[in-house]
Enzyme design. Structure first.
Site: not given
Ligand code: G6P
Length: 613
Positions: A2, A27, A74, A100-101, A486, A490, A493, A509, A608
Site C-alpha cells: 500500500c 507498493r 495491496w 498502510n499496515g 534467482e 524472475k 514472478e 534426485h 515491491k
Molecule cells: C518482494 C519483492 C522482491 C523482493 C522481496 C524482498 O517480494 O517483490 O523483489 O526481493 O520483496 O524485499 P526487500 O525490499 O526486503 O529486498
C-alpha cells in the site's frame, strides 16, 4: 504494501496526489482512491484497479481542493474491490483516512464500535481506525490530532496513516508505527508519503517520522510533531539526494528493462569510494567501527526475503571462501518464528532493497534483542531497516521501481563481495596478491556487465522460442546455485511460468523426472571449479531430450557442442560470476514476460515492498 500520499498547501491537490500514487504504485496496485477537501466539502473517489482506472473513474468529476489524501492498495483484509479501497470514511462522513499496515486487534475494536452505533461498510481492518478516531473525537470533545493520538494508544499493529477532518480543512494529521512515512516540507505546502518518490519533484526537505510519532500539519502553524505519549518532538529535517530522472523510464518500455540496463552504473556506484585500487584497499565507511566485530565473528547469519535472500546465499559462499567465517542464510520469515539460537557472538547481516520488509525487520529485532550485532545492506536511504541496524552500507543502486528486483540484487552482491574481501584481508585469510587480483577483477565487472547486455538480441531470439513453456528448470553449482534460484524466481514472478532453481547435481534426485522435450533447462556452465561436473549434468538433460540454454564463458566450445543455445559472458573468477550470469537470466525473463503480454513492472499479486508478514 500500500502506498499513501497526502498534500496540504496552496495548489490543487488532485494532480499532485495522482502523480504521487503513480510513483507509489510499486507498493500495491489492486485498488486506488483519493479524498479531497474543499472548504467543508469532502469528495471521495475510489475504485478497484490501478491508478489509471481511478483517473478514468474520476473523469470530469469535481476535483477542487488544496488538501487531499490518496492511496494505492495491496489487499490484506478483504478482497480488492471498490468498497475496500481507501480512503475510508467515518459514519458521520466527517473524517477520511488512508492506511498502510495491519491493525491486529481490529476485530475486538470493531465489535465495540458497532455496539456504539458505527456502521462498517468494508471488510478491511483499516476501517476501525476511522470510526475509532471519530468516536473519540465526539466522546472526548478533542480536536483531530488528539483524537488520533488517543486512538493509536488502543491500536495493536502496524500503521502509516493520514486523516482529514471536514470540520477543520486546514489540518491534516499523519502518524506511523512500523510502516514508513515521510513528511515533505515545501514553500507554504506540506506532503506526506510512504516514501520520498512523490515528494522529490516538489521539495528536497523531508522529515522521516519515527515509530510512534504523529505529525500535525496546519496551514497556518506549519508542521508540529508529537508522539503517542504526548511529548513534543523536534522535526529533524534532511535533504533528499534523490534525482527526479531516476524515477522516470528514461526511454525504456519498462522500469525493469531500464533497471537491468542500469547495472553497469549501479554496480559502479555501489563500489565508488569503497574500492580503492590505487591504495589496494576496501573502505566501507558505514561499518568502519564494526570491522573488528566482523574479523572476530564466530558466525555470520544473513537474513532477507525473496531476491535479497538469494543475494545472501551468494554472501554465504563469499564469506566462507574469503574470510573463513561460517555463515547461515535464513529466510527472515522462518528465522523469526523458530526460536533461533543467536546471541552476542553472532553478527547478523540483514539484506533488503526497500528497507521495509516486515519479516526482515522482525528477524533483525529478534536477533538484536538477543544481543547480536546487526549490519544492514539496504538500498532505500532512511528506511526503517537502515535505521534499526547498528551499522550498515547502502547499496547506492538508485530507486528500483520494477517489482521484480534486478539492479538491487547485483548491488547487494557487490557489497557482500566488498565486505567479504575486506574481512578476508584483515583476517589474513587472503594473501595480498589474491586480494589485489580480486579487487581488480571486481573493478572490471561493470564493463563486463555492459558486454553481457550486448547479448540482448540473441536473448530475445531465445525468449521467442521458449515463451510458451509451462515449466522451466534452472541449474547451477557453487556460486551459480543462488543465481539459478534467482533466475527461476524472475521467470515465475513476471511471466507466471512455473520455474524451479536447483543445484545442478541435485537434479538427479527429483527434477530429472520432469525433463522431456518441452522442458527448457537454463544452466550456468561457466569455466571454473565445477565446470566439468556441470557439463555432465547438461549431458544428463540432453539424454532425456530436455532443451538446454547455457550461460557459458566466452570462447567455450564444449558446451556449445551439446547445448541448444549458449549465451556467452566474459571470464571472471567464480566468486564474481553471479554479477554477470544473472544478467542474461533477467533479460530472458523480461522478454518472455513481454512476449506473453504480462505487466512486467506490476506483476499480479506481488508488491515491491512487503510491509506485512
Ligand atoms: C518482494 C519483492 C522482491 C523482493 C522481496 C524482498 O517480494 O517483490 O523483489 O526481493 O520483496 O524485499 P526487500 O525490499 O526486503 O529486498
Amino acid at each position: 504494501m500500500c502506498g499513501i500520499v497526502a498534500y496540504l498547501g496552496d495548489k490543487e491537490a488532485y494532480p499532485i496526489l495522482v502523480n504521487g500514487l503513480k510513483r507509489l504504485e510499486y507498493r500495491g496496485y489492486d485498488s486506488a482512491g483519493v479524498a479531497l477537501l474543499h472548504e467543508d466539502k469532502l469528495t471521495i473517489y475510489k475504485c478497484q484497479g490501478k491508478v489509471s482506472d481511478l483517473e478514468a473513474h474520476v473523469g470530469d468529476g469535481p476535483t477542487t481542493g488544496t488538501v487531499g489524501i490518496g492511496h494505492t492498495r495491496w489487499a490484506t483484509h478483504g478482497p480488492p474491490n471498490d468498497v475496500n479501497a481507501h480512503p475510508h470514511q467515518s459514519t458521520s462522513g466527517d473524517l477520511a483516512l488512508i492506511h498502510n499496515g495491519i491493525i491486529e486487534n481490529y476485530a475486538s475494536l470493531k465489535e465495540e464500535l458497532v455496539h456504539r452505533g458505527h456502521t462498517f461498510l468494508s471488510d478491511t481492518d483499516t476501517e476501525v481506525l476511522v470510526h475509532l478516531i471519530d468516536d473519540i473525537q465526539r466522546s472526548e470533545k478533542v480536536d483531530l490530532a488528539e483524537a488520533v493520538r488517543l486512538a493509536l494508544n488502543s491500536v495493536v499493529g502496524a500503521y502509516a496513516i493520514v486523516v482529514l477532518d471536514r470540520k477543520d480543512p486546514d489540518v491534516m494529521v499523519a502518524a506511523r508505527k512500523s510502516s514508513p512515512l515521510v513528511i515533505g516540507i515545501g514553500d507554504g505546502e506540506h506532503f506526506a508519503a510512504s516514501d520520498a518518490t512523490p515528494i522529490v519533484e516538489h521539495t528536497k526537505n523531508v522529515v522521516y517520522l519515527e515509530d510512534g510519532e504523529i505529525a500535525v500539519i496546519d496551514r497556518k502553524k506549519g508542521l508540529k510533531i508529537r508522539n503517542t505519549k504526548n511529548q513534543d518532538k523536534t522535526p529533524f529535517i534532511q535533504e533528499l539526494e534523490m534525482h527526479l530522472e531516476t524515477l522516470e523510464k528514461g526511454g525504456y518500455d519498462h522500469f525493469m528493462l531500464k533497471e537491468i540496463h542500469e547495472q553497469p552504473r549501479s554496480i559502479r556506484d555501489s563500489m565508488r569510494g569503497r574500492l580503492n585500487l590505487a591504495k589496494g584497499e576496501v573502505v566501507l565507511g558505514g561499518i568502519k567501527d564494526y570491522e573488528q566485530r566482523f574479523v572476530n565473528a564466530k558466525r555470520i547469519l544473513i537474513v532477507g526475503c525473496g531476491t535479497s535472500w538469494h543475494a545472501g546465499m551468494v554472501g554465504e559462499y563469499l564469506f566462507e571462501e574469503f574470510a573463513r567465517i561460517p555463515v547461515e542464510v535464513e529466510y527472515a520469515s522462518e528465522f523469526r518464528y523458530r526460536n533461533p539460537v543467536v546471541g552476542e557472538d553472532d553478527l547478523v547481516i540483514a539484506i533488503s532493497q526497500s528497507g521495509e520488509t516486515a519479516d526482515t525487520m522482525a528477524a533483525m529485532e529478534l536477533a538484536k534483542n538477543k544481543g547480536a550485532t546487526i549490519i544492514g545492506i539496504c538500498n532505500v536511504v532512511g528506511s526503517s531497516i537502515a535505521r534499526i541496524t547498528h551499522a550498515g552500507s547502502y547499496t547506492h543502486a538508485g530507486p528500483e521501481i520494477g517489482v521484480a528486483s534486478t539492479k538491487a540484487f547485483t548491488a547487494q552482491v557487490t557489497l557482500l563481495t566488498l565486505m567479504a574481501l575486506m574481512v578476508g584481508q584483515k583476517k589474513g585469510v587472503l594473501s595480498g596478491s589474491s586480494f589485489y587480483r580480486l579487487l581488480n577483477e571486481l573493478d572490471a565487472i561493470p564493463d563486463k556487465v555492459q558486454r553481457v547486455l550486448k547479448t540482448e538480441d540473441q536473448i530475445k531470439y531465445i525468449a521467442d522460442i521458449y515463451k510458451d513453456a509451462s515449466n522451466a528448470l534452472y541449474l547451477g553449482r557453487g556460486y551459480s546455485f543462488p543465481v539459478a534460484l534467482e533466475g527461476a524466481l524472475k521467470l515465475k514472478e513476471i511471466s507466471y511460468i512455473h520455474a524451479e532453481g536447483y543445484p545442478a547435481a541435485e537434479m538427479k534426485h527429483g527434477p530429472i523426472a520432469l525433463i522431456d522435450e518441452a522442458m527448457p533447462v537454463f544452466v550456468i556452465a561457466t569455466k571454473g571449479a565445477s565446470y566439468e561436473k556441470v557439463v555432465s549434468n547438461i549431458q544428463e538433460v540432453k539424454a532425456r531430450k530436455g532443451k538446454i540454454i547455457a550461460i557459458v564463458t566466452e570462447g567455450d566450445t564444449v558446451v556449445k557442442g551439446i547445448a541448444d543455445h549458449v549465451i556467452e559472458i566474459p571470464e571472471t573468477p567464480d566468486a564474481l560470476v553471479p554479477l554477470l550470469s544473472v544478467v542474461p537470466l533477467q533479460l530472458i525473463s523480461y522478454h518472455i514476460a513481454v512476449m506473453r503480454g504480462c505487466n512486467v513492472d506490476q506483476p499480479r499479486n506481488l508488491a515491491k515492498s512487503v510491509t506485512v508478514e
